[in-house]
Write a protein that holds these residues in place. Sequence first.
Motif, PDB file in Angstrom:
ATOM      1  N   ILE B 119       0.873  -1.187   0.000  1.00  0.00           N
ATOM      2  CA  ILE B 119       0.000   0.000   0.000  1.00  0.00           C
ATOM      3  C   ILE B 119       0.905   1.231   0.000  1.00  0.00           C
ATOM      4  O   ILE B 119       2.111   1.103  -0.160  1.00  0.00           O
ATOM      5  CB  ILE B 119      -0.960   0.002   1.218  1.00  0.00           C
ATOM      6  N   THR B 120       0.343   2.418   0.187  1.00  0.00           N
ATOM      7  CA  THR B 120       1.190   3.616   0.250  1.00  0.00           C
ATOM      8  C   THR B 120       1.000   4.305   1.599  1.00  0.00           C
ATOM      9  O   THR B 120       0.078   3.990   2.359  1.00  0.00           O
ATOM     10  CB  THR B 120       0.851   4.646  -0.846  1.00  0.00           C
ATOM     11  N   GLU B 123      -2.629   6.229   2.559  1.00  0.00           N
ATOM     12  CA  GLU B 123      -3.940   5.565   2.507  1.00  0.00           C
ATOM     13  C   GLU B 123      -4.879   6.011   3.616  1.00  0.00           C
ATOM     14  O   GLU B 123      -4.472   6.349   4.714  1.00  0.00           O
ATOM     15  CB  GLU B 123      -3.764   4.043   2.585  1.00  0.00           C
ATOM     16  N   HIS B 124      -6.165   5.954   3.313  1.00  0.00           N
ATOM     17  CA  HIS B 124      -7.254   6.090   4.284  1.00  0.00           C
ATOM     18  C   HIS B 124      -7.251   4.821   5.143  1.00  0.00           C
ATOM     19  O   HIS B 124      -6.823   3.759   4.682  1.00  0.00           O
ATOM     20  CB  HIS B 124      -8.560   6.185   3.484  1.00  0.00           C
ATOM     21  N   ASN B 127      -8.184   1.539   3.656  1.00  0.00           N
ATOM     22  CA  ASN B 127      -7.283   0.779   2.795  1.00  0.00           C
ATOM     23  C   ASN B 127      -6.006   0.378   3.550  1.00  0.00           C
ATOM     24  O   ASN B 127      -4.983   0.116   2.941  1.00  0.00           O
ATOM     25  CB  ASN B 127      -6.943   1.556   1.521  1.00  0.00           C
ATOM     26  N   VAL B 171      -3.713   0.694  -3.748  1.00  0.00           N
ATOM     27  CA  VAL B 171      -3.358   2.108  -3.540  1.00  0.00           C
ATOM     28  C   VAL B 171      -4.549   3.019  -3.808  1.00  0.00           C
ATOM     29  O   VAL B 171      -5.459   2.681  -4.569  1.00  0.00           O
ATOM     30  CB  VAL B 171      -2.176   2.551  -4.436  1.00  0.00           C
ATOM     31  N   THR B 172      -4.481   4.176  -3.180  1.00  0.00           N
ATOM     32  CA  THR B 172      -5.536   5.145  -3.416  1.00  0.00           C
ATOM     33  C   THR B 172      -5.292   5.859  -4.741  1.00  0.00           C
ATOM     34  O   THR B 172      -4.147   6.165  -5.093  1.00  0.00           O
ATOM     35  CB  THR B 172      -5.623   6.170  -2.260  1.00  0.00           C
ATOM     36  N   SER B 175      -5.668  10.853  -2.707  1.00  0.00           N
ATOM     37  CA  SER B 175      -5.636  10.860  -1.241  1.00  0.00           C
ATOM     38  C   SER B 175      -6.704  11.784  -0.653  1.00  0.00           C
ATOM     39  O   SER B 175      -6.820  12.941  -1.071  1.00  0.00           O
ATOM     40  CB  SER B 175      -4.251  11.309  -0.762  1.00  0.00           C
ATOM     41  N   ASP B 201      -8.272   2.365  -4.850  1.00  0.00           N
ATOM     42  CA  ASP B 201      -9.318   2.922  -3.997  1.00  0.00           C
ATOM     43  C   ASP B 201      -9.722   4.264  -4.613  1.00  0.00           C
ATOM     44  O   ASP B 201      -9.000   5.250  -4.509  1.00  0.00           O
ATOM     45  CB  ASP B 201      -8.758   3.096  -2.579  1.00  0.00           C
TER      46      ASP B 201
END
Lengths: 150, 407
Positions: B119-120, B123-124, B127, B171-172, B175, B201
């Motif tokens: 992921i990064t 993220e929210h 996620n 990944v989103t 953001s 996302d």
Amino acid sequence: MFEDLRELYQEVIFDHNRNPRNFRVMDDADRKVEGFNPLCGDRLTLYLKMDGEKIIDASFQGSGCAISTASVSLMTEIVKGKTETEADALFKTFHEMTTGKDEQINLEAVGKLAVLAGVREYPARVKCATLAWHTLDAALKNQHESISTE
Amino acid sequence: MTTFPIDKIRADFPILAEKIRNKPLVYLDNGASCQKPNAVIDSISHVYRHEYANIHRGVHTLSVRATDKFEAAREKVRGFINAANANEIIFVRGATEAINLIAQTYGKANIKAGDEIVITAMEHHSNIVPWQMLCEQTGAVLKVAPMNVKGELIYDDFVALLNNKTRLVAVTHMSNALGTINPVERIIAAAHARNIPVMLDGAQAIPHLAVDVQALDCDFYVFSGHKLYGPSGIGVMYGKQTLLEAMPPYQGGGDMIKTVSFEKSTYAGLPHKFEAGTPSIADVIGLGAAIDYINEIGMANIASYEAELLSYATEQAKQIKGLRIIGEAQDKGAILSFVLDKIHPHDIGTMLDSLGIAIRAGHHCAMPVMDFYGVPATARASFAMYNTRQEIDVLMQGITSLIEVFG
């Protein structure tokens, strides 16, 4: 411009926000509890120095909004010299005052804390004012874990 | 910008006429949820007045009518994100449920102990947490690609995280806390070069960017209806048909089965396999109405209007002394996150509310992003197609005044 907010943001609150009282780490504290409000991320650490039943010093560290900073700053001033029972009674009165369950609160009993009565009109901000007191409550019960408003 | 029908659009959103604390509402919390046009409100009311019954069940006329409308909405969603097939559009409660669904079906079937999910840093929580739960269940490992101080993904570091243990990149697209639009084409290309599937996302991106899942070639794309001017409680999981067919079902129940006996049940085909139980029928139809409404205005027109709003707001914000913008990515959607010297975001939020201005103050369900910037929270103004420059002026005037009050 912010006339509607005068009840909430009184000058005393701005003053304590700019210059928080008892804002320091207490190395020889007898009690140390962390308070956390996960909704807004506010964190504070409350320190108490006890002499038997009596709170002889109180201080805090942390960051929060003006309401929460003023609330904890005022609280550390007012509980100094109080016994645990007196502080607990004050906690209950403060809680009543800010959550608005009792219209008949004796504002004299809370002294300077009355400036925080305005939060009862702002449900989203009540926890900002009560975080300090829930942390004190945990400290009085001698809980050492962090407490959370949620 | 001159041709953008802003007056007509504002008139289409009845809530914009509300007074908040005796002031005209300035709604700048669109990143949390968007307001609804009459087209959406009326369509939901129309369903309950004229077209409501359970779907995919009865032979009676109303059920057929409701089913047709429901499936027509699925086709609208398909067209909106240009999926190859309407079977690839799965209705869920929102982006959060979509991600949980993918983690608990695709994830459980394909991700084992020692495998990695990437992921990064931006993220929210929705996620992050579903993948952490999957990692706890399977022994897989969550890897986080870092970002720079502007809030941009450090692409080379992301690529360096991909290896033969990586099973999924999630990944989103944009953001929610920073506005950063990620370089998803390059992310997907790098992952696909190693045969790693990618989930995007799209919760924040979907109302601001034209999305073409076939052109992107993403494997999963998820979003919520309520951020797309549609109803809350409804969202979409898009997945490539081959992946969806191979995935085990999510929840068991009615509508998702072909046959049931006490010995064994067999599952329905797509999309019903993932849609157990009676869905939020009227809300799905309402989402279809939102998409019709957006298509009428045109996603490209909305995107360019919002880009102008953001650039104006950024310019104005930079002139305020003591204001620091959080998130300054080169490629950015209509979100302005900021902090003020010595004034907590919650105080900013309450002060602006007294002027009728709704912003978000808090951690935006992105605590790791707050930690990265060393702030407990930020104030966030997030824009939608119905916002105006005048509203941004009101916001900036409000910020300037509250700085004076705090002294």
